[in-house]
Design a protein around this motif. Structure first.
Motif, PDB file in Angstrom:
ATOM      1  N   CYS A  47       0.826  -1.210   0.000  1.00 53.75           N
ATOM      2  CA  CYS A  47       0.000   0.000   0.000  1.00 53.75           C
ATOM      3  C   CYS A  47       0.862   1.261   0.000  1.00 53.75           C
ATOM      4  O   CYS A  47       0.502   2.264  -0.632  1.00 53.75           O
ATOM      5  N   SER A  48       1.995   1.210   0.684  1.00 55.51           N
ATOM      6  CA  SER A  48       2.884   2.378   0.713  1.00 55.51           C
ATOM      7  C   SER A  48       3.446   2.657  -0.663  1.00 55.51           C
ATOM      8  O   SER A  48       3.472   3.812  -1.117  1.00 55.51           O
ATOM      9  N   LEU A  49       3.906   1.609  -1.355  1.00 57.32           N
ATOM     10  CA  LEU A  49       4.428   1.797  -2.709  1.00 57.32           C
ATOM     11  C   LEU A  49       3.354   2.328  -3.644  1.00 57.32           C
ATOM     12  O   LEU A  49       3.600   3.221  -4.477  1.00 57.32           O
ATOM     13  N   ALA A  50       2.135   1.763  -3.536  1.00 58.30           N
ATOM     14  CA  ALA A  50       1.041   2.220  -4.400  1.00 58.30           C
ATOM     15  C   ALA A  50       0.688   3.684  -4.124  1.00 58.30           C
ATOM     16  O   ALA A  50       0.445   4.468  -5.050  1.00 58.30           O
ATOM     17  N   ILE A  72      -6.944   5.755  -1.943  1.00 55.58           N
ATOM     18  CA  ILE A  72      -7.341   4.348  -2.074  1.00 55.58           C
ATOM     19  C   ILE A  72      -6.412   3.419  -1.288  1.00 55.58           C
ATOM     20  O   ILE A  72      -6.892   2.612  -0.474  1.00 55.58           O
ATOM     21  N   PRO A  73      -5.067   3.451  -1.484  1.00 57.76           N
ATOM     22  CA  PRO A  73      -4.216   2.561  -0.678  1.00 57.76           C
ATOM     23  C   PRO A  73      -4.285   2.850   0.811  1.00 57.76           C
ATOM     24  O   PRO A  73      -4.111   1.929   1.636  1.00 57.76           O
ATOM     25  N   VAL A  74      -4.534   4.123   1.179  1.00 56.54           N
ATOM     26  CA  VAL A  74      -4.706   4.431   2.605  1.00 56.54           C
ATOM     27  C   VAL A  74      -5.938   3.711   3.153  1.00 56.54           C
ATOM     28  O   VAL A  74      -5.900   3.097   4.239  1.00 56.54           O
ATOM     29  N   LEU A  75      -7.029   3.757   2.411  1.00 63.66           N
ATOM     30  CA  LEU A  75      -8.246   3.066   2.845  1.00 63.66           C
ATOM     31  C   LEU A  75      -8.046   1.553   2.890  1.00 63.66           C
ATOM     32  O   LEU A  75      -8.515   0.890   3.832  1.00 63.66           O
ATOM     33  N   ILE A  76      -7.376   0.983   1.882  1.00 63.73           N
ATOM     34  CA  ILE A  76      -7.124  -0.463   1.865  1.00 63.73           C
ATOM     35  C   ILE A  76      -6.306  -0.870   3.090  1.00 63.73           C
ATOM     36  O   ILE A  76      -6.578  -1.890   3.739  1.00 63.73           O
ATOM     37  N   ALA A  77      -5.302  -0.057   3.418  1.00 65.14           N
ATOM     38  CA  ALA A  77      -4.477  -0.369   4.592  1.00 65.14           C
ATOM     39  C   ALA A  77      -5.305  -0.324   5.871  1.00 65.14           C
ATOM     40  O   ALA A  77      -5.166  -1.185   6.744  1.00 65.14           O
ATOM     41  N   PHE A 181     -15.355   4.103  -8.573  1.00 64.28           N
ATOM     42  CA  PHE A 181     -15.162   2.921  -9.413  1.00 64.28           C
ATOM     43  C   PHE A 181     -13.951   2.103  -8.972  1.00 64.28           C
ATOM     44  O   PHE A 181     -14.021   0.861  -8.884  1.00 64.28           O
ATOM     45  N   THR A 182     -12.825   2.753  -8.689  1.00 66.42           N
ATOM     46  CA  THR A 182     -11.596   2.041  -8.330  1.00 66.42           C
ATOM     47  C   THR A 182     -11.772   1.281  -7.018  1.00 66.42           C
ATOM     48  O   THR A 182     -11.368   0.117  -6.906  1.00 66.42           O
ATOM     49  N   MET A 183     -12.383   1.922  -6.038  1.00 64.76           N
ATOM     50  CA  MET A 183     -12.581   1.240  -4.756  1.00 64.76           C
ATOM     51  C   MET A 183     -13.574   0.101  -4.901  1.00 64.76           C
ATOM     52  O   MET A 183     -13.404  -0.959  -4.288  1.00 64.76           O
ATOM     53  N   TRP A 184     -14.607   0.302  -5.702  1.00 65.79           N
ATOM     54  CA  TRP A 184     -15.554  -0.797  -5.944  1.00 65.79           C
ATOM     55  C   TRP A 184     -14.844  -1.973  -6.597  1.00 65.79           C
ATOM     56  O   TRP A 184     -15.064  -3.136  -6.209  1.00 65.79           O
ATOM     57  N   LEU A 185     -14.001  -1.707  -7.598  1.00 64.94           N
ATOM     58  CA  LEU A 185     -13.282  -2.782  -8.281  1.00 64.94           C
ATOM     59  C   LEU A 185     -12.375  -3.542  -7.323  1.00 64.94           C
ATOM     60  O   LEU A 185     -12.374  -4.790  -7.297  1.00 64.94           O
ATOM     61  N   LEU A 186     -11.625  -2.812  -6.514  1.00 65.50           N
ATOM     62  CA  LEU A 186     -10.696  -3.459  -5.581  1.00 65.50           C
ATOM     63  C   LEU A 186     -11.436  -4.300  -4.538  1.00 65.50           C
ATOM     64  O   LEU A 186     -11.101  -5.463  -4.312  1.00 65.50           O
ATOM     65  N   THR A 187     -12.428  -3.714  -3.890  1.00 62.95           N
ATOM     66  CA  THR A 187     -13.142  -4.437  -2.835  1.00 62.95           C
ATOM     67  C   THR A 187     -13.945  -5.599  -3.400  1.00 62.95           C
ATOM     68  O   THR A 187     -14.094  -6.630  -2.745  1.00 62.95           O
TER      69      THR A 187
END
Length: 423
Positions: A47-50, A72-77, A181-187
């Motif tokens: 997530c840090s790299l992203a 987005i990577p902050v939320l994923i983390a 859209f990106t968060m929907w795709l990832l989750t």
């Protein structure tokens, strides 16, 4: 066109590493709902790299502001790695921005200072992992975070007397929709991966339980038969009118049935734990004479001629007791398949890096369906057999790194070909 390319590159960099992380880590044993120390560190690293990549490569660049996907990577983390992982990613973003771009540092600090408490409150109050569907709530969180960022940016521009044109508003709307859209795709991908792995694990557990229940029921059934017979004879022996001659006959039958039950238990234990305690180099050519002495009386009583042709040396790494048990089971089955007598051939030779042992009989043979079922729990072509001996033989050969192949035709005999690694 450059905006579209940068946007697709950002989404790709966000999606692929995070999804692969879930695939590889969740395939390993462990809980699906909690990451251990190493999983948290690895997800934090990804997530840090992203996030650093997103900050470095914004896709919208209106005058005075850069719009990117570092939220987005902050939320994923935060959502999948825990609070400490989320705070660590946020801290790394601040450190990177401070080193690379001083004036933009205050702006990033302001955004994160406003968004992080909101994210923590959302996670604490929503209990989103226990809700269905699990995709909607992280997606909504990403959209609200992006909308808040855009509103803060808008207020900043208004307060700084920077003109707010139509292009800026369009960028802002697209910025929020891209986050959505990106968060929907990832989750969605993460949720499907976790569901598929959970389903596969449940199927594997169900299959193991089914096999265990079938095996336990079969063992109980096979042991109950001799025990019932022995109990019946014991009841007869308890009667006073039974003659001494019949008592001897019945006693012998009781002992025979008890021995049969003991044999079933021994075969079951051999199947359940076939690992050899001591492996050593063995020459199958030397074992052939011992095998011949053991099966010759049994073969002679059934009118079967034993023919052994073993090339020397045929050295394998195995356990003598286990390999003899396997060979005795296979040769005994071959002898019993020749009800009217015949010939049993045992041929051994070396082929490449393997030792090949062929046991061929001229018995009743088997159909293709019977061959496919050989070695399965409690399947046998004989009426008074549990099928455990064949199952044990297959397991022993596999334990030594070998393979058993069967070729047979009805009324044409059967050939068991054993292939073992040569020493």
């Amino acid at each position: 066109m450059n905006i579209f390319d940068d946007l697709l590159l950002n989404i790709l960099v966000l999606t692929v590493p995070i999804v692969l992380t879930h695939i590889f880590w969740l395939e390993k044993p462990g809980s699906l709902d909690s990451y251990d120390k190493y999983r948290q560190v690895f997800l934090l690293f990804i997530c840090s790299l992203a996030a650093i990549f997103c900050v470095t490569h914004p896709f919208f660049k209106p005058i005075g502001n850069h719009f990117d996907l570092h939220i987005i990577p902050v939320l994923i983390a935060f959502l999948y790695g825990g609070i400490r992982s989320g705070l660590a990613v946020s801290g790394l973003i601040l450190a990177y921005v401070y080193m690379m771009n001083g004036p933009n540092f205050v702006w990033i600090v302001t955004l994160l200072a406003l968004l992080v408490p909101f994210i923590l409150a959302f996670i604490a109050l929503s209990n989103w992992k226990h809700l269905t569907p699990k995709v909607m709530f992280p997606t909504l969180l990403a959209f609200i975070s992006a909308l808040a960022t855009f509103c803060i940016t808008l207020l900043y521009r208004v307060g700084s007397f920077v003109p707010v044109d139509r292009t800026f508003l369009v960028y802002g709307i697209l910025y929020c929709l891209v986050h959505l859209f990106t968060m929907w795709l990832l989750t969605y991908l993460i949720a499907r991966i976790r569901e598929n792995i959970t389903l596969r694990q449940e199927i594997q557990r169900s299959e193991k339980l089914n096999v265990l229940s079938e095996l336990a029921a079969s063992v109980a059934h096979e042991i109950r038969n001799p025990m019932t017979v022995a109990r019946g004879f014991m009841q007869i022996l308890s009667q006073s009118q039974v003659t001494e001659e019949k008592k001897h006959v019945y006693t012998a039958m009781v002992i025979e049935e008890i021995d049969r039950a003991q044999g079933i238990i021994t075969d079951y234990l051999s199947f359940a734990k076939p690992e050899a305690e001591k492996l050593e180099p063995l020459n199958l050519s030397d074992l052939s004479s011992k095998l011949n002495n053991l099966i010759l009386p049994y073969a002679a009583a059934r009118g079967v001629d034993i023919q052994i042709d073993m090339k020397s040396p045929l050295v394998i790494q195995a356990n003598e007791e286990k390999i003899m048990q396997c060979l005795l089971n296979l040769t005994k089955n071959g002898i019993e398949a020749m009800t009217n007598g015949g010939a049993l051939q045992i041929i051994g030779f070396k082929k490449g890096s393997n030792v090949i042992l062929q046991i061929t009989d001229t018995g009743v043979g088997m159909t293709a369906e019977q061959i496919n079922r050989l070695g399965t729990p409690f399947y046998s072509t004989k009426n008074k057999s549990t099928g455990l001996s064949m199952m044990v033989s297959y397991r022993i050969i596999r334990t030594f790194g070998g393979l058993i192949e069967v070729t047979s035709e009805p009324n044409q005999g059967t050939c068991f070909t054993i292939s073992l690694p040569a020493v």
